[in-house]
Design an enzyme around this catalytic site. Structure first.
Site, PDB file in Angstrom:
ATOM      1  N   MET A 162      -8.349 133.570  65.194  1.00  0.00           N
ATOM      2  CA  MET A 162      -7.672 132.278  65.303  1.00  0.00           C
ATOM      3  C   MET A 162      -7.004 132.148  66.668  1.00  0.00           C
ATOM      4  SD  MET A 162      -6.352 130.983  61.644  1.00  0.00           S
ATOM      5  CE  MET A 162      -4.814 131.887  61.587  1.00  0.00           C
TER       6      MET A 162
ATOM      7  N   HIS B 100      -6.995 142.337  68.814  1.00  0.00           N
ATOM      8  CA  HIS B 100      -8.275 141.622  68.828  1.00  0.00           C
ATOM      9  C   HIS B 100      -9.257 142.283  69.786  1.00  0.00           C
ATOM     10  CE1 HIS B 100      -5.526 138.207  67.586  1.00  0.00           C
ATOM     11  NE2 HIS B 100      -6.453 138.141  66.659  1.00  0.00           N
TER      12      HIS B 100
ATOM     13  N   HIS C 228      -4.693 139.295  71.336  1.00  0.00           N
ATOM     14  CA  HIS C 228      -3.889 140.407  71.844  1.00  0.00           C
ATOM     15  C   HIS C 228      -4.726 141.678  71.808  1.00  0.00           C
ATOM     16  CE1 HIS C 228      -3.490 141.402  67.615  1.00  0.00           C
ATOM     17  NE2 HIS C 228      -2.906 140.237  67.379  1.00  0.00           N
TER      18      HIS C 228
ATOM     19  N   GLY D 194      -9.698 143.284  61.114  1.00  0.00           N
ATOM     20  CA  GLY D 194      -8.670 144.301  61.218  1.00  0.00           C
ATOM     21  C   GLY D 194      -8.062 144.653  59.877  1.00  0.00           C
TER      22      GLY D 194
ATOM     23  N   ASP E 108      -4.727 142.975  57.948  1.00  0.00           N
ATOM     24  CA  ASP E 108      -4.927 142.042  56.830  1.00  0.00           C
ATOM     25  C   ASP E 108      -5.870 142.705  55.826  1.00  0.00           C
ATOM     26  OD1 ASP E 108      -3.508 139.546  57.868  1.00  0.00           O
ATOM     27  OD2 ASP E 108      -4.863 139.999  59.524  1.00  0.00           O
TER      28      ASP E 108
ATOM     29  N   MET F 290       0.382 144.914  65.658  1.00  0.00           N
ATOM     30  CA  MET F 290       0.143 143.804  66.571  1.00  0.00           C
ATOM     31  C   MET F 290      -0.255 142.550  65.804  1.00  0.00           C
ATOM     32  SD  MET F 290      -1.484 145.122  70.102  1.00  0.00           S
ATOM     33  CE  MET F 290      -0.440 146.050  71.219  1.00  0.00           C
TER      34      MET F 290
END
Length: 280
Positions: free
Chosen positions: A29, A36, A33, A148, A151, A185
């Site tokens: 989205m 990602h 950072h 990741g 989540d 993060m």
């Protein structure tokens, strides 16, 4: 680096690629950072072609204020990605391009994975996640898609979605990337002041201590200990903490040596909602 705004442009380009090429997808989205970047780098390492989607998906926000506050940083995101590789394909559509004139989520039956933890506090969130992820997978048709573990509940739901919809893709879970002081993060971290960002590292330190306690104590004892720590910590408000079966996400009361467990937590820091989890 090529940036596509429409589904047709992206699909037309993908169709020109050699069929033997492995294709990786990293849905995001934006507000990218280092976390990602780690997903993108893993996708680059394992595939000939990588698509990164940048789309703030409105249907997964149950709070309109949260949606309004979500950062839109496309120029900075593209610069960050170009530093990783100039060969990345970026898909950055509008909401109308994705949903047409009716921005609405599909309804799914995730067999209870979506009703606990995040699902209990965020109405329809996972229907929105499922809708956009399914749409991206069916459009791009990747061999692998990368998500990741911060989540982790979302990751398990996407695995369920892929199985239910019989989408031929490998879902790759990637380890949580943390700031030097331990805070997971997240794009939301940018909304924290520097002192509060440091203070929020208490979340991870508490999870690490809970992991150690879980080796010798029962789940309820560990949960109660975590709650006590946050009652004494000013500036951090605990929303929930759960210890669950890592596969089913069902909360546990007794331990079984054959199963894997995970602790999940959600905390407010000056109105900013932070989530984290740890394998036990």
């Amino acid at each position: 680096m090529l940036v596509f705004k429409t589904k047709k442009e992206l699909l037309d380009y993908i169709l020109t690629l050699p069929k033997k090429n492995k294709l990786g997808l990293v849905p995001t989205m934006g507000a990218l950072h280092t976390g990602h970047v780690s997903l993108v780098q893993k996708a680059i390492d394992e595939n000939e072609t990588v698509v990164v989607s940048i789309f703030v998906n409105p249907t997964q926000f149950d709070n309109k204020e949260d949606l309004a506050k979500y950062p839109h940083t496309l120029d900075a995101d593209l610069e960050l990605l170009s530093n990783v590789s100039e060969d990345i394909l970026v898909f950055s559509p509008s909401a109308k391009e994705v949903y047409g004139s009716k921005i609405k989520a599909k309804k799914y039956d995730f067999e209870g994975l979506d009703t606990v933890m995040e699902g209990a506090f965020r109405d329809d969130h996972f229907n929105g996640v499922g809708t956009i992820v399914e749409a991206l997978l069916l459009l791009v048709k990747p061999d692998r898609a990368y998500f990741g573990e911060k989540d982790f509940q979302q990751l398990q739901i996407i695995r369920k979605l892929v199985k239910q919809q019989e989408i031929p893709v490998e879902i790759v879970g990637c380890a949580i990337v943390r700031e030097p002081h331990g805070l997971a993060m997240s794009s939301r971290n940018e909304r924290l002041s520097k002192p509060l960002r440091q203070k929020a590292s208490f979340i991870y330190r508490t999870l690490l201590a809970a992991k150690e306690k879980f080796g010798t104590e029962n789940a309820n004892s560990v949960l109660n200990w975590i709650k006590e720590q946050f009652e004494e910590e000013e500036g951090l408000e605990l929303e929930y903490v759960e210890i669950t079966d890592a596969e089913t996400l069902n909360p546990i009361t007794t331990k079984n040596e054959k199963l894997k467990y995970r602790a999940f937590i959600a905390v407010y820091a000056d109105g900013v909602r932070l989530i984290d989890n740890i394998a036990l």
